[in-house]
Design an enzyme around this catalytic site. Structure first.
Site, PDB file in Angstrom:
ATOM      1  N   LYS A   1      16.550 115.279  57.868  1.00  0.00           N
ATOM      2  CA  LYS A   1      17.544 116.054  57.147  1.00  0.00           C
ATOM      3  C   LYS A   1      18.261 115.112  56.187  1.00  0.00           C
ATOM      4  O   LYS A   1      18.233 113.902  56.367  1.00  0.00           O
ATOM      5  CB  LYS A   1      18.490 116.753  58.100  1.00  0.00           C
ATOM      6  CG  LYS A   1      19.135 115.893  59.172  1.00  0.00           C
ATOM      7  CD  LYS A   1      19.796 116.813  60.196  1.00  0.00           C
ATOM      8  CE  LYS A   1      20.704 116.047  61.143  1.00  0.00           C
ATOM      9  NZ  LYS A   1      20.022 115.582  62.353  1.00  0.00           N
TER      10      LYS A   1
ATOM     11  N   SER B   1      24.183 108.137  64.593  1.00  0.00           N
ATOM     12  CA  SER B   1      24.500 109.272  63.725  1.00  0.00           C
ATOM     13  C   SER B   1      25.970 109.658  63.712  1.00  0.00           C
ATOM     14  O   SER B   1      26.812 108.873  63.322  1.00  0.00           O
ATOM     15  CB  SER B   1      23.619 110.450  64.135  1.00  0.00           C
ATOM     16  OG  SER B   1      23.752 111.495  63.242  1.00  0.00           O
ATOM     17  N   HIS B   2      26.263 110.857  64.184  1.00  0.00           N
ATOM     18  CA  HIS B   2      27.628 111.378  64.116  1.00  0.00           C
ATOM     19  C   HIS B   2      28.515 110.866  65.249  1.00  0.00           C
ATOM     20  O   HIS B   2      29.686 111.193  65.310  1.00  0.00           O
ATOM     21  CB  HIS B   2      27.580 112.904  64.164  1.00  0.00           C
ATOM     22  CG  HIS B   2      26.850 113.417  65.375  1.00  0.00           C
ATOM     23  ND1 HIS B   2      25.489 113.332  65.497  1.00  0.00           N
ATOM     24  CD2 HIS B   2      27.296 113.965  66.514  1.00  0.00           C
ATOM     25  CE1 HIS B   2      25.120 113.827  66.669  1.00  0.00           C
ATOM     26  NE2 HIS B   2      26.201 114.211  67.315  1.00  0.00           N
TER      27      HIS B   2
ATOM     28  N   SER C   1      23.756 122.493  62.983  1.00  0.00           N
ATOM     29  CA  SER C   1      24.609 121.321  63.145  1.00  0.00           C
ATOM     30  C   SER C   1      24.829 120.577  61.829  1.00  0.00           C
ATOM     31  O   SER C   1      25.089 119.381  61.835  1.00  0.00           O
ATOM     32  CB  SER C   1      23.976 120.386  64.170  1.00  0.00           C
ATOM     33  OG  SER C   1      22.637 120.093  63.794  1.00  0.00           O
TER      34      SER C   1
ATOM     35  N   ASP D   1      27.590 112.500  57.508  1.00  0.00           N
ATOM     36  CA  ASP D   1      27.851 111.852  58.795  1.00  0.00           C
ATOM     37  C   ASP D   1      27.486 110.371  58.779  1.00  0.00           C
ATOM     38  O   ASP D   1      27.155 109.817  57.727  1.00  0.00           O
ATOM     39  CB  ASP D   1      27.107 112.583  59.917  1.00  0.00           C
ATOM     40  CG  ASP D   1      25.609 112.370  59.841  1.00  0.00           C
ATOM     41  OD1 ASP D   1      25.106 112.153  58.728  1.00  0.00           O
ATOM     42  OD2 ASP D   1      24.945 112.407  60.892  1.00  0.00           O
TER      43      ASP D   1
ATOM     44  N   ASP E   1      24.942 108.454  59.568  1.00  0.00           N
ATOM     45  CA  ASP E   1      23.687 107.966  58.993  1.00  0.00           C
ATOM     46  C   ASP E   1      23.238 108.760  57.767  1.00  0.00           C
ATOM     47  O   ASP E   1      22.130 108.560  57.280  1.00  0.00           O
ATOM     48  CB  ASP E   1      22.587 107.960  60.058  1.00  0.00           C
ATOM     49  CG  ASP E   1      22.320 109.337  60.646  1.00  0.00           C
ATOM     50  OD1 ASP E   1      23.262 110.161  60.697  1.00  0.00           O
ATOM     51  OD2 ASP E   1      21.175 109.597  61.045  1.00  0.00           O
TER      52      ASP E   1
ATOM     53  N   ASP F   1      22.530 112.005  57.228  1.00  0.00           N
ATOM     54  CA  ASP F   1      21.575 113.118  57.227  1.00  0.00           C
ATOM     55  C   ASP F   1      22.248 114.490  57.366  1.00  0.00           C
ATOM     56  O   ASP F   1      21.584 115.508  57.243  1.00  0.00           O
ATOM     57  CB  ASP F   1      20.474 112.919  58.281  1.00  0.00           C
ATOM     58  CG  ASP F   1      21.012 112.726  59.684  1.00  0.00           C
ATOM     59  OD1 ASP F   1      22.254 112.731  59.859  1.00  0.00           O
ATOM     60  OD2 ASP F   1      20.198 112.556  60.614  1.00  0.00           O
ATOM     61  N   ARG F   2      23.548 114.508  57.623  1.00  0.00           N
ATOM     62  CA  ARG F   2      24.231 115.803  57.730  1.00  0.00           C
ATOM     63  C   ARG F   2      25.079 116.074  56.499  1.00  0.00           C
ATOM     64  O   ARG F   2      25.470 115.147  55.781  1.00  0.00           O
ATOM     65  CB  ARG F   2      25.154 115.827  58.940  1.00  0.00           C
ATOM     66  CG  ARG F   2      24.421 115.709  60.241  1.00  0.00           C
ATOM     67  CD  ARG F   2      25.360 115.959  61.394  1.00  0.00           C
ATOM     68  NE  ARG F   2      24.642 115.813  62.641  1.00  0.00           N
ATOM     69  CZ  ARG F   2      25.031 116.345  63.787  1.00  0.00           C
ATOM     70  NH1 ARG F   2      26.160 117.043  63.850  1.00  0.00           N
ATOM     71  NH2 ARG F   2      24.334 116.178  64.882  1.00  0.00           N
TER      72      ARG F   2
HETATM   73  C1  VG1 Z   1      22.542 117.383  67.790  1.00  0.00           C
HETATM   74  C2  VG1 Z   1      22.380 118.649  66.984  1.00  0.00           C
HETATM   75  C3  VG1 Z   1      20.976 118.729  66.428  1.00  0.00           C
HETATM   76  C4  VG1 Z   1      20.665 117.466  65.624  1.00  0.00           C
HETATM   77  C5  VG1 Z   1      20.915 116.236  66.472  1.00  0.00           C
HETATM   78  C6  VG1 Z   1      20.755 114.960  65.691  1.00  0.00           C
HETATM   79  O1  VG1 Z   1      21.664 117.388  68.895  1.00  0.00           O
HETATM   80  O2  VG1 Z   1      22.665 119.779  67.765  1.00  0.00           O
HETATM   81  O3  VG1 Z   1      20.841 119.886  65.644  1.00  0.00           O
HETATM   82  O4  VG1 Z   1      19.331 117.464  65.193  1.00  0.00           O
HETATM   83  O5  VG1 Z   1      22.251 116.260  66.988  1.00  0.00           O
HETATM   84  O6  VG1 Z   1      21.605 114.939  64.588  1.00  0.00           O
HETATM   85  P1  VG1 Z   1      22.152 117.776  70.373  1.00  0.00           P
HETATM   86  O7  VG1 Z   1      20.951 117.572  71.241  1.00  0.00           O
HETATM   87  O8  VG1 Z   1      23.292 116.889  70.706  1.00  0.00           O
HETATM   88  O9  VG1 Z   1      22.576 119.202  70.308  1.00  0.00           O
HETATM   89  V1  VG1 Z   1      22.181 113.472  64.007  1.00  0.00           V
HETATM   90  O10 VG1 Z   1      22.979 113.784  62.614  1.00  0.00           O
HETATM   91  O11 VG1 Z   1      22.742 112.855  65.382  1.00  0.00           O
HETATM   92  O12 VG1 Z   1      20.763 112.512  63.670  1.00  0.00           O
HETATM   93 CO    CO Z   2      23.060 112.091  61.518  1.00  0.00          CO
END
Ligand code: VG1
Ligand code: CO
Length: 556
Positions: free
Chosen positions: A389, A126-127, A378, A290, A292, A294-295
């Site tokens: 998302k 992801s990010h 987030s 981001d 992947d 989804d953000r």
């Molecule tokens: C973070 C965010 C959370 C989100 C998750 C995955 O998790 O706070 O809201 O769902 O990333 O997003 P954490 O446990 O690091 O707080 V993504 O865009 O990585 O799929």
């Molecule tokens: Co993501």
């Protein structure tokens, strides 16, 4: 090393290899799948062990279809080929994979749902940054298109700790670059266009004619794909289908290392976009996504929209888009997300749900038809159209609202605050903190909580203090220790939790929120408005003192 072989009859014979494996102790899925540094995934059998642990935790998939997609980061292609072999050896009938191994996370969710497949794998961290020394990740999604719930991820982890073999085939890599159908053993592999079905879904939800007319009328936009997966999606939808001039989508080519950048659309990593939007040459609308896809980051000319506010605004205005014309049945937000959306739900007279962090907790509510829109602080927002998302979805809903209201983002935001009041909100992240120190800090704060209730700090009186436990209203499951929350009588909150997506040390997330009523002051600087809460959180938790950090790594 093969220890036994089985021969299956069929139109062709294939030899299934059963390979001995030694388990790894660290394959515990976090907030969103298993995430580790690339070299960890490159260890012998690491991918195979995890994927086989997933299959061993599932039932009745023989002959069924599996979807594989990823965000194109380094190791995406290698992992996709391995999963295909394991899927064939484990008896799947078909795999659908995005061309080049690429599918955004929301598009994967849509493909699983649209073709009613058994489930799917998303290859992404992801990010998190990518590249040979960056991060990689594998997430399993179930047949509703959403991330596997905790019951399954717990089973996967348990299995991974004792796994002693996996099944695979000795077949060459297949060509993932050409759309079409091939065979791996007895299994069919269909390479699909990653964008087409998703674009069609978006067209079914939003008024593309209205958005096209808005853009034709001179409305300008900039979309930063951050060299991540949404590039091809945004080019197709925003430029080709909606008529935004070429160049409106920037950094549109997905790169294995995201061009060396950090594909997290926040004010730190998407700073060039932010600067553009605050400057004299700002277009009307700016957005980013981001790794992947989804953000979403939403910035109007001269106006950054916090994700928590964006959720509230989208909930309040969704009925302006065709897909949501009938209104919303309910809204859900993760616990640390601000209560701005709660006020909208209250006004609309619909249900509001508060869930733990991570999209997997929204799945049951969406499946049960209890909520239409969900969101997280987030920068994640989405609806019942998929079970993830969805960054571009949020951008398109914003554009649809702007096309109908014909007002600026800034006006729409201020108008919202004038009706509902403003929830000042910020998140302070302390990244790569020593894990032992971070855990001790959270434990010590947790131990203090019961004593805090009723106490006053300056003008702030503690109304409740606990470690959030979620009772899923649909399946009755209970998830404990989901984050410490200290709520005050005036609606302010301090929330503290440990990240479940980091790959090095621990990341402490501190979330701060203060409510200013409709008649109050809405144009204070966010950090200044929250200063008393920031100071109080330091007094209670001692993050700076105990970690030796004098400032957060990232403020959003
Ligand atoms: C973070 C965010 C959370 C989100 C998750 C995955 O998790 O706070 O809201 O769902 O990333 O997003 P954490 O446990 O690091 O707080 V993504 O865009 O990585 O799929
Ligand atoms: Co993501």
């Amino acid at each position: 090393m093969p220890t036994s072989t089985h021969r299956y009859w069929g139109w062709s014979e294939m030899t299934i290899l059963e390979i001995n494996a030694t388990p790894y102790a660290d394959q515990k899925p976090g907030t969103s799948g298993l995430r580790k540094r690339v070299p960890v995934f490159q260890q012998p059998n690491y991918v195979e062990n995890f994927v086989q642990s997933v299959f061993d935790s599932l039932e009745r998939f023989k002959g069924k279809t599996l979807v594989i997609g990823g965000d194109g980061r380094f190791f995406n292609d290698v992992a996709a080929q391995r999963i295909i072999r394991l899927a064939a050896a484990n008896g799947f009938g078909k795999v659908m994979v995005g061309q080049g191994g690429i599918l955004s996370t929301p598009a994967t969710s849509h493909i699983i749902r649209h073709y009613k497949t058994f489930g799917g794998f998303i290859l992404s961290a992801s990010h998190n940054p990518g590249g040979p020394e960056g991060d990689f990740g594998i997430k399993y999604n179930i047949g509703n298109g959403g991330p596997a719930p905790e019951k399954i991820t717990d089973a996967i982890f348990a299995r991974s700790k004792v796994i002693d073999r996996y099944l695979t085939l000795d077949t060459p890599d297949i060509d993932l670059n050409t759309v079409g159908t091939q065979k791996v053993g007895n299994m069919t592999v269909e390479v699909i266009d990653p964008v087409a079905d998703y674009a069609e879904l978006m067209q079914s939800l939003f008024d593309f004619d209205a958005i096209r007319a808005l853009i034709k009328g001179g409305f300008t936009l900039r979309y930063d794909a951050m060299h991540a997966v949404t590039g091809p999606y945004a080019k197709k939808i925003l430029e080709e289908m909606l008529g935004a001039p070429a160049g409106s989508v920037i950094n549109a080519v997905p790169l294995p290392d995201f061009g060396g950048g950090h594909p997290d659309p926040n004010l730190v990593y998407a700073k060039p976009l932010f600067d553009l939007m605050m400057g004299p040459d700002a277009p009307d609308f700016g957005a980013a996504s981001d790794g992947d896809g989804d953000r979403n980051l939403i910035i109007g000319r001269g106006r950054f929209v916090t994700p928590s506010d964006s959720l509230a605004l989208l909930a309040a205005n969704a009925h302006l888009a065709p897909g949501y014309r009938e209104g919303l049945v309910g809204v859900a937000r993760s616990m640390p997300t601000s209560a701005a959306a709660d006020r909208v739900a209250q006004k609309l007279g619909i249900e509001m749900y508060e869930t733990p962090t991570g999209w997997k907790f929204f799945g049951n509510l969406l499946d049960a038809g209890r909520v239409t829109i969900c969101g997280e602080e987030s920068a994640g927002t989405g609806s019942n159209h998929v079970r993830e998302k969805d960054g571009l979805w949020a951008v398109l809903l914003w554009l649809n609202i702007l096309a109908v209201r014909r007002q600026s983002v800034d006006t729409i935001v201020k108008d919202h605050w004038a009706i509902y009041g403003r929830n000042y909100y910020t998140r302070h992240d302390y990244e790569e903190v020593d894990a032992g120190k971070a855990n001790a800090l959270v434990d010590d704060l947790r131990a203090k909580l019961t004593r805090l209730v009723g106490q006053g700090f300056g003008g702030l009186k503690v109304a409740y203090a606990d470690d959030f436990t979620y009772h899923d209203p649909v399946d009755g499951s209970v998830s404990g220790r989901q984050g410490i929350r200290i709520g005050f009588v005036d609606g302010s909150r301090i929330v503290l939790r440990l990240s479940g997506t980091g790959t090095v040390g621990a990341t402490l997330r501190l979330y701060l929120e203060r409510y200013e009523p409709a008649s109050g002051q809405h144009d204070l600087d966010t950090q200044a408005a929250l200063k008393p809460l920031i100071e109080l959180s330091e007094q209670l938790a001692g993050i700076r003192e105990r970690t030796g950090r004098n400032a957060p790594s990232v403020i959003t």
